[in-house]
Design a protein around this motif. Structure first.
Motif, PDB file in Angstrom:
ATOM      1  N   GLU A   1      -0.475   9.129 -34.033  1.00  0.00           N
ATOM      2  CA  GLU A   1       0.618   8.228 -33.673  1.00  0.00           C
ATOM      3  C   GLU A   1       1.760   8.252 -34.690  1.00  0.00           C
ATOM      4  O   GLU A   1       2.856   7.793 -34.397  1.00  0.00           O
ATOM      5  CB  GLU A   1       0.076   6.786 -33.558  1.00  0.00           C
ATOM      6  CG  GLU A   1      -0.947   6.603 -32.444  1.00  0.00           C
ATOM      7  CD  GLU A   1      -0.388   6.988 -31.080  1.00  0.00           C
ATOM      8  OE1 GLU A   1       0.783   6.655 -30.788  1.00  0.00           O
ATOM      9  OE2 GLU A   1      -1.116   7.649 -30.306  1.00  0.00           O
ATOM     10  N   ARG A   2       1.508   8.777 -35.856  1.00  0.00           N
ATOM     11  CA  ARG A   2       2.527   8.795 -36.902  1.00  0.00           C
ATOM     12  C   ARG A   2       3.551   9.897 -36.634  1.00  0.00           C
ATOM     13  O   ARG A   2       3.209  10.981 -36.160  1.00  0.00           O
ATOM     14  CB  ARG A   2       1.879   9.029 -38.269  1.00  0.00           C
ATOM     15  CG  ARG A   2       0.926   7.918 -38.687  1.00  0.00           C
ATOM     16  CD  ARG A   2      -0.049   8.381 -39.750  1.00  0.00           C
ATOM     17  NE  ARG A   2       0.583   8.679 -41.023  1.00  0.00           N
ATOM     18  CZ  ARG A   2       0.463   7.918 -42.119  1.00  0.00           C
ATOM     19  NH1 ARG A   2      -0.245   6.802 -42.074  1.00  0.00           N
ATOM     20  NH2 ARG A   2       1.038   8.254 -43.233  1.00  0.00           N
ATOM     21  N   SER A   3       4.809   9.612 -36.932  1.00  0.00           N
ATOM     22  CA  SER A   3       5.836  10.638 -36.849  1.00  0.00           C
ATOM     23  C   SER A   3       5.543  11.732 -37.873  1.00  0.00           C
ATOM     24  O   SER A   3       4.981  11.467 -38.938  1.00  0.00           O
ATOM     25  CB  SER A   3       7.220  10.040 -37.131  1.00  0.00           C
ATOM     26  OG  SER A   3       7.563   9.093 -36.141  1.00  0.00           O
ATOM     27  N   VAL A   4       5.945  12.960 -37.552  1.00  0.00           N
ATOM     28  CA  VAL A   4       5.632  14.098 -38.413  1.00  0.00           C
ATOM     29  C   VAL A   4       6.924  14.812 -38.824  1.00  0.00           C
ATOM     30  O   VAL A   4       7.740  15.170 -37.968  1.00  0.00           O
ATOM     31  CB  VAL A   4       4.699  15.103 -37.718  1.00  0.00           C
ATOM     32  CG1 VAL A   4       4.367  16.258 -38.664  1.00  0.00           C
ATOM     33  CG2 VAL A   4       3.419  14.414 -37.242  1.00  0.00           C
ATOM     34  N   TYR A   5       7.093  15.004 -40.123  1.00  0.00           N
ATOM     35  CA  TYR A   5       8.198  15.791 -40.658  1.00  0.00           C
ATOM     36  C   TYR A   5       7.638  17.147 -41.088  1.00  0.00           C
ATOM     37  O   TYR A   5       6.763  17.207 -41.959  1.00  0.00           O
ATOM     38  CB  TYR A   5       8.847  15.088 -41.854  1.00  0.00           C
ATOM     39  CG  TYR A   5       9.548  13.803 -41.498  1.00  0.00           C
ATOM     40  CD1 TYR A   5      10.904  13.798 -41.183  1.00  0.00           C
ATOM     41  CD2 TYR A   5       8.858  12.594 -41.465  1.00  0.00           C
ATOM     42  CE1 TYR A   5      11.562  12.622 -40.855  1.00  0.00           C
ATOM     43  CE2 TYR A   5       9.506  11.405 -41.125  1.00  0.00           C
ATOM     44  CZ  TYR A   5      10.853  11.433 -40.822  1.00  0.00           C
ATOM     45  OH  TYR A   5      11.502  10.261 -40.491  1.00  0.00           O
ATOM     46  N   ILE A   6       8.118  18.211 -40.463  1.00  0.00           N
ATOM     47  CA  ILE A   6       7.696  19.557 -40.836  1.00  0.00           C
ATOM     48  C   ILE A   6       8.596  20.015 -41.983  1.00  0.00           C
ATOM     49  O   ILE A   6       9.807  20.144 -41.832  1.00  0.00           O
ATOM     50  CB  ILE A   6       7.823  20.527 -39.652  1.00  0.00           C
ATOM     51  CG1 ILE A   6       7.035  20.005 -38.442  1.00  0.00           C
ATOM     52  CG2 ILE A   6       7.347  21.926 -40.041  1.00  0.00           C
ATOM     53  CD1 ILE A   6       7.313  20.785 -37.163  1.00  0.00           C
ATOM     54  N   LEU A   7       7.993  20.278 -43.128  1.00  0.00           N
ATOM     55  CA  LEU A   7       8.749  20.618 -44.335  1.00  0.00           C
ATOM     56  C   LEU A   7       8.414  22.054 -44.753  1.00  0.00           C
ATOM     57  O   LEU A   7       7.361  22.314 -45.334  1.00  0.00           O
ATOM     58  CB  LEU A   7       8.398  19.637 -45.458  1.00  0.00           C
ATOM     59  CG  LEU A   7       9.134  19.794 -46.782  1.00  0.00           C
ATOM     60  CD1 LEU A   7      10.645  19.650 -46.595  1.00  0.00           C
ATOM     61  CD2 LEU A   7       8.623  18.765 -47.796  1.00  0.00           C
ATOM     62  N   PRO A   8       9.294  23.017 -44.456  1.00  0.00           N
ATOM     63  CA  PRO A   8       8.989  24.414 -44.772  1.00  0.00           C
ATOM     64  C   PRO A   8       9.169  24.720 -46.259  1.00  0.00           C
ATOM     65  O   PRO A   8      10.208  24.394 -46.829  1.00  0.00           O
ATOM     66  CB  PRO A   8      10.023  25.208 -43.946  1.00  0.00           C
ATOM     67  CG  PRO A   8      10.719  24.202 -43.073  1.00  0.00           C
ATOM     68  CD  PRO A   8      10.570  22.878 -43.742  1.00  0.00           C
ATOM     69  N   TYR A   9       8.159  25.348 -46.824  1.00  0.00           N
ATOM     70  CA  TYR A   9       8.301  25.847 -48.196  1.00  0.00           C
ATOM     71  C   TYR A   9       8.668  27.328 -48.111  1.00  0.00           C
ATOM     72  O   TYR A   9       7.883  28.219 -48.428  1.00  0.00           O
ATOM     73  CB  TYR A   9       7.003  25.640 -48.976  1.00  0.00           C
ATOM     74  CG  TYR A   9       7.156  25.919 -50.449  1.00  0.00           C
ATOM     75  CD1 TYR A   9       8.083  25.207 -51.198  1.00  0.00           C
ATOM     76  CD2 TYR A   9       6.384  26.870 -51.087  1.00  0.00           C
ATOM     77  CE1 TYR A   9       8.245  25.456 -52.546  1.00  0.00           C
ATOM     78  CE2 TYR A   9       6.530  27.125 -52.439  1.00  0.00           C
ATOM     79  CZ  TYR A   9       7.466  26.415 -53.168  1.00  0.00           C
ATOM     80  OH  TYR A   9       7.631  26.659 -54.504  1.00  0.00           O
ATOM     81  N   LEU A  10       9.869  27.555 -47.623  1.00  0.00           N
ATOM     82  CA  LEU A  10      10.395  28.897 -47.421  1.00  0.00           C
ATOM     83  C   LEU A  10      11.786  28.968 -48.022  1.00  0.00           C
ATOM     84  O   LEU A  10      12.524  27.981 -48.013  1.00  0.00           O
ATOM     85  CB  LEU A  10      10.453  29.248 -45.933  1.00  0.00           C
ATOM     86  CG  LEU A  10       9.117  29.238 -45.179  1.00  0.00           C
ATOM     87  CD1 LEU A  10       9.357  29.385 -43.683  1.00  0.00           C
ATOM     88  CD2 LEU A  10       8.200  30.352 -45.682  1.00  0.00           C
ATOM     89  N   MET A  11      12.147  30.146 -48.480  1.00  0.00           N
ATOM     90  CA  MET A  11      13.397  30.277 -49.211  1.00  0.00           C
ATOM     91  C   MET A  11      14.601  30.444 -48.294  1.00  0.00           C
ATOM     92  O   MET A  11      15.657  29.864 -48.520  1.00  0.00           O
ATOM     93  CB  MET A  11      13.293  31.475 -50.165  1.00  0.00           C
ATOM     94  CG  MET A  11      14.324  31.464 -51.257  1.00  0.00           C
ATOM     95  SD  MET A  11      14.029  30.127 -52.403  1.00  0.00           S
ATOM     96  CE  MET A  11      15.521  30.183 -53.365  1.00  0.00           C
ATOM     97  N   PHE A  12      14.436  31.256 -47.244  1.00  0.00           N
ATOM     98  CA  PHE A  12      15.588  31.580 -46.418  1.00  0.00           C
ATOM     99  C   PHE A  12      15.220  31.606 -44.940  1.00  0.00           C
ATOM    100  O   PHE A  12      14.055  31.639 -44.567  1.00  0.00           O
ATOM    101  CB  PHE A  12      16.185  32.933 -46.836  1.00  0.00           C
ATOM    102  CG  PHE A  12      16.666  32.957 -48.248  1.00  0.00           C
ATOM    103  CD1 PHE A  12      17.871  32.374 -48.591  1.00  0.00           C
ATOM    104  CD2 PHE A  12      15.906  33.527 -49.250  1.00  0.00           C
ATOM    105  CE1 PHE A  12      18.317  32.371 -49.898  1.00  0.00           C
ATOM    106  CE2 PHE A  12      16.337  33.529 -50.574  1.00  0.00           C
ATOM    107  CZ  PHE A  12      17.554  32.943 -50.883  1.00  0.00           C
TER     108      PHE A  12
END
Length: 250
Positions: free
Chosen positions: A184-195
């Motif tokens: 039920e929680r909102s999800v923030y997708i946080l990429p650990y990518l440079m470019f």
């Protein structure tokens, strides 16, 4: 004469390669006395050997090779050194100084938090943050990734940091997306990518798929990219490389 050789990963997305070039040009401005080239490990041109030979033909007797990569995995420990060995065999008279990737750094942690805030996240929110890495078979790289995730979670308040990888490590990104889609929680997708690259496209497609059922459930944050706050990190890696002993070791 010394020359600086920046090595990016390379992507089939031309915009991503241009971002690497823009970033290294900005960082390289701090070292105007050296000839400089930006090249790529794969999927883009010029390649490492071509750029290295160009520097040598222009008079360089020392190459300071600086990886524009986040963590020390297979590319750092095997793939780039193999290309540099080819250069060394072609030009044994040339000295090669091999640098380090970005690694674990406070500036990167600050930037990750900023990427979350831009998308509306606040520490008081009870959300899930899906911290996504490229993935690697190298245990040291995975350990560093979890260290960064742990430091990130110290500053995320009531939000919970989950981790996933796009390849070569578990849990997989698609598997974790499916799991979090059921919550039920909102999800923030946080990429650990440079470019920018195809991996970002994969994240966007997955988010769009699940958001059809739960609109707004997933929000994809921006990748690290060309950010002024990362320039001192790359500049410090260049300075360290220029002072290193000769040799293609990590």
């Amino acid at each position: 004469m010394k020359a600086i050789l920046f090595v990016g990963h390379g992507t089939r997305v031309p915009e991503g390669n241009e971002q690497v070039k823009a970033f290294t040009k900005k960082a390289g401005a701090a070292f105007p006395e050296y000839e400089q080239r930006t090249c790529f490990l794969e999927l883009a041109e010029p390649d490492i050997v071509t750029s290295a030979v160009e520097c040598i033909e222009n008079g360089a007797d020392t190459l300071a090779v600086v990886p524009v990569l986040l963590l020390s995995a297979g590319h750092i420990k095997k793939d780039i050194p193999e290309e540099l060995e080819k250069v060394q065999q072609m030009h044994p008279e040339v000295t090669i100084q091999y640098g380090s990737p970005f690694g674990v750094h406070d500036r990167i942690n600050d930037l990750l938090l900023d990427r979350l805030r831009v998308k509306g996240w606040v520490p008081e929110e009870e959300a899930d943050i899906l911290f996504v890495g490229r993935g690697a078979k190298d245990p040291g790289a995975i350990e560093d990734f979890y260290r960064i995730a742990g430091e990130l979670e110290k500053h995320t308040g009531r939000s919970r940091v989950e981790t996933a990888f796009l390849a070569a490590a578990e849990p997989g990104f698609q598997e974790k997306m499916k799991e979090l889609a059921e919550g039920e929680r909102s999800v923030y997708i946080l990429p650990y990518l440079m470019f920018l690259g195809l991996l970002i496209k994969e994240m966007d497609e997955a988010a769009a798929h699940y958001n059809q059922v739960k609109p707004g459930h997933f929000t994809r944050c921006d990748f690290l990219g060309f950010d002024e706050r990362l320039l001192p990190v790359l500049e410090s890696r260049v300075a360290e490389t220029l002072e290193k002993d000769a040799g293609i070791h990590v």
